[in-house]
Write an enzyme that holds these catalytic residues in place. Structure first.
Site, PDB file in Angstrom:
ATOM      1  N   HIS A 237      -3.794  13.977   1.358  1.00  0.00           N
ATOM      2  CA  HIS A 237      -3.996  13.051   2.486  1.00  0.00           C
ATOM      3  C   HIS A 237      -2.807  13.104   3.449  1.00  0.00           C
ATOM      4  O   HIS A 237      -2.981  13.216   4.660  1.00  0.00           O
ATOM      5  CB  HIS A 237      -4.206  11.634   1.961  1.00  0.00           C
TER       6      HIS A 237
ATOM      7  N   LYS B 228      -4.429  -2.370  10.156  1.00  0.00           N
ATOM      8  CA  LYS B 228      -4.751  -2.451   8.731  1.00  0.00           C
ATOM      9  C   LYS B 228      -5.013  -3.876   8.252  1.00  0.00           C
ATOM     10  O   LYS B 228      -5.715  -4.060   7.260  1.00  0.00           O
ATOM     11  CB  LYS B 228      -3.569  -1.903   7.914  1.00  0.00           C
TER      12      LYS B 228
ATOM     13  N   ARG C 174       0.992  15.570  13.655  1.00  0.00           N
ATOM     14  CA  ARG C 174       2.345  16.056  13.912  1.00  0.00           C
ATOM     15  C   ARG C 174       2.336  17.572  13.968  1.00  0.00           C
ATOM     16  O   ARG C 174       1.695  18.172  14.812  1.00  0.00           O
ATOM     17  CB  ARG C 174       3.319  15.495  12.869  1.00  0.00           C
TER      18      ARG C 174
ATOM     19  N   TYR D 145       1.168   5.684  -0.276  1.00  0.00           N
ATOM     20  CA  TYR D 145       0.723   6.824   0.543  1.00  0.00           C
ATOM     21  C   TYR D 145       0.929   8.052  -0.326  1.00  0.00           C
ATOM     22  O   TYR D 145       1.709   8.928   0.000  1.00  0.00           O
ATOM     23  CB  TYR D 145       1.605   6.839   1.809  1.00  0.00           C
TER      24      TYR D 145
ATOM     25  N   ASP E 280       0.847  -1.190   0.000  1.00  0.00           N
ATOM     26  CA  ASP E 280       0.000   0.000   0.000  1.00  0.00           C
ATOM     27  C   ASP E 280       0.882   1.240   0.000  1.00  0.00           C
ATOM     28  O   ASP E 280       1.822   1.339   0.784  1.00  0.00           O
ATOM     29  CB  ASP E 280      -0.912   0.011   1.220  1.00  0.00           C
TER      30      ASP E 280
ATOM     31  N   GLU F  82     -10.416   3.798   3.916  1.00  0.00           N
ATOM     32  CA  GLU F  82      -9.561   4.631   3.070  1.00  0.00           C
ATOM     33  C   GLU F  82      -9.989   4.417   1.630  1.00  0.00           C
ATOM     34  O   GLU F  82      -9.981   3.282   1.136  1.00  0.00           O
ATOM     35  CB  GLU F  82      -8.073   4.290   3.276  1.00  0.00           C
TER      36      GLU F  82
ATOM     37  N   SER G 135      -9.158  -5.769   3.955  1.00  0.00           N
ATOM     38  CA  SER G 135      -9.074  -4.754   2.902  1.00  0.00           C
ATOM     39  C   SER G 135      -9.969  -5.263   1.780  1.00  0.00           C
ATOM     40  O   SER G 135      -9.823  -6.399   1.345  1.00  0.00           O
ATOM     41  CB  SER G 135      -7.650  -4.597   2.374  1.00  0.00           C
TER      42      SER G 135
ATOM     43  N   ASP H 177      -9.139   0.326   2.057  1.00  0.00           N
ATOM     44  CA  ASP H 177      -8.114  -0.073   3.030  1.00  0.00           C
ATOM     45  C   ASP H 177      -8.635   0.259   4.435  1.00  0.00           C
ATOM     46  O   ASP H 177      -8.303   1.296   5.006  1.00  0.00           O
ATOM     47  CB  ASP H 177      -6.822   0.686   2.713  1.00  0.00           C
TER      48      ASP H 177
HETATM   49 MN    MN Z   1      -4.047   2.892   2.817  1.00  0.00          MN
END
Ligand code: MN
Length: 421
Positions: A139, A259, A148, A134, A132, A205, A263, A239
């Site tokens: 996002h 996770k 953060r 990113y 997966d 997701e 999925s 996800d």
């Molecule tokens: Mn994902």
């Protein structure tokens, strides 16, 4: 080899409803069985499934290099072993046979064509490895802002590397398979010790995933220029993510039990060939990427996506509308990066895009972002509110491309969340 099956002027002798995701220009592949047959390869057209095993039996797929066992199969992998050109020739041939002036198949309609409601649709791929990514800047920025530093939301590596992690293939499930709310370690009181409990912040997701043909041997790399030759097609991908489990466990090695409980993928694999007419530019990349990530031409797709939640016994509410074209890193870059160290990709590997968030608040690809960590609950049509996914909610994702009057869609990926076991 030209992709004759993409001709927008084509019409089929199979009646396809207006606004169907599956006109003759799509012809996605899947696996199905009937009350009287074992699993076999099917091609979706309108509200029907074409049985490729039966078409092969009629001798209409001769000289394409396929064998009966490629179609009387529990997964698409044997067929996919023929690679990009083999599958392209097959799809072109199926298009010819379904075209309105062709009578060869029409005469055998009752033995080759099944109403979708009369068949059982199965998991299409034996997934070897699942990765997966990113790759949505929006996002990654939103998540960075929430968890953060809002001033430095993107981590320093993000604009240089298509960041990803290795997921788990065993829990990738087909649309319409319902799942139980996962349990795990959560820390509802940040000052106290963790507890073991059902996940309280269950999320989806919104993603797509691509499925690979057999790649190169261990030690070799696939360039951005070659990448599309190694990609069979795409599915919608949810996800599922347990945010409270993720928050506690993810340091320092990334997602694990948050996770890998499930999925979900859509059932019909839309070929990259069918998506070719919908290519668009990717967002401009700054700083300039390292040379192995450079690419030429259009590598993204104008693929409209939406997410809906249907509470138990209630109508659905569409909560997000996004688009694949927002993705910062494209699939060619993802595959080039994945293999640049010599990692070998196999026939049937699955690569998730990463959550596809757009630039506006109504185009975010997760509940985490849409309800902004629970601070902005979403209103449902039935008057209830959602910060995350509740028990007995059904989450539905849909996607389609459209131009020149041709709509190439994915159908949907959907699953209901059952209470924790
Ligand atoms: Mn994902």
């Amino acid at each position: 080899m030209t992709i004759s099956a993409n001709n927008p002027a084509l019409k089929s002798w199979v009646d396809v409803p207006t606004n169907s995701d599956f006109p003759i220009q799509n012809l996605p592949f899947g696996i199905f069985k009937t009350a009287h047959s074992s699993e076999r390869v099917g091609v979706r057209i309108g509200d029907y499934v074409l049985d490729l095993c039966a078409v092969f039996e009629l001798g209409l797929l001769a000289n394409l290099g396929f064998e009966r066992s490629d179609f009387e199969a529990t997964v698409l992998n044997p067929m996919m072993k023929k690679g990009k050109l083999g599958v392209r020739a097959l799809r072109n041939k199926i298009s010819d046979l379904l075209e309105v002036s062709s009578t060869l198949l029409q005469e055998n309609r009752s033995t080759v064509l099944f109403p979708i409601d009369a068949v059982h649709v199965c998991m299409p791929i034996q997934i070897g490895d699942y990765t997966d990514f990113y790759s949505s800047r929006e996002h990654a920025t939103n998540v960075g802002m929430m968890f953060r530093d809002p001033a430095n939301a993107l981590l320093p590596n993000w604009l240089w590397i298509p960041v990803g992690y290795h997921g788990r293939a065993s829990s990738v499930i087909l649309s319409d398979v319902n799942i139980h709310r996962p349990k795990g370690q959560i820390k509802p009181d940040p000052q106290a010790d963790p507890i073991f409990a059902p996940c309280r912040n269950l999320d989806f997701e919104l993603e797509t995933a691509f499925i690979t043909f057999e790649g190169k041997p261990l030690g070799d790399s696939i360039s951005t220029e070659e990448a599309e030759d190694y990609i069979f097609g795409m599915v919608l991908f949810n996800d599922w993510s347990a945010r409270d489990i993720q928050t506690w466990e993810y340091v320092p090695l990334g997602p694990f039990l948050a996770k890998n409980f499930a999925s979900s993928i859509s059932a019909w694999v839309v070929t990259l060939d069918a998506l070719e007419p919908f290519k668009v530019e990717s967002p401009k990349q700054d700083p300039a990427v390292l040379s192995y990530l450079e690419f030429e031409g259009k590598k993204s797709y104008d693929l409209k996506l939406e997410v809906a939640i249907a509470p138990e016994n209630s109508t659905e509410t569409v909560i997000s509308k996004s688009n694949f074209k927002y993705m910062y890193w494209n699939m060619a870059q993802q595959l080039a990066h994945h293999t640049v160290n010599g990692c070998n990709v196999k026939c049937g590997d699955l690569m998730g895009s990463g959550t596809i968030s757009g630039p506006t608040e109504d185009s975010y690809g997760s509940m985490l972002e849409l309800a902004w960590k629970g601070t902005k609950p979403l209103k449902m049509a039935d008057g209830s509110e959602r910060k995350f996914i509740q028990d007995n909610d059904t989450v539905i994702m849909r996607g389609h491309c459209e131009n020149e009057g041709v709509r190439i869609g994915f159908g949907e990926v959907k699953a209901k969340i059952l209470p924790a076991k």
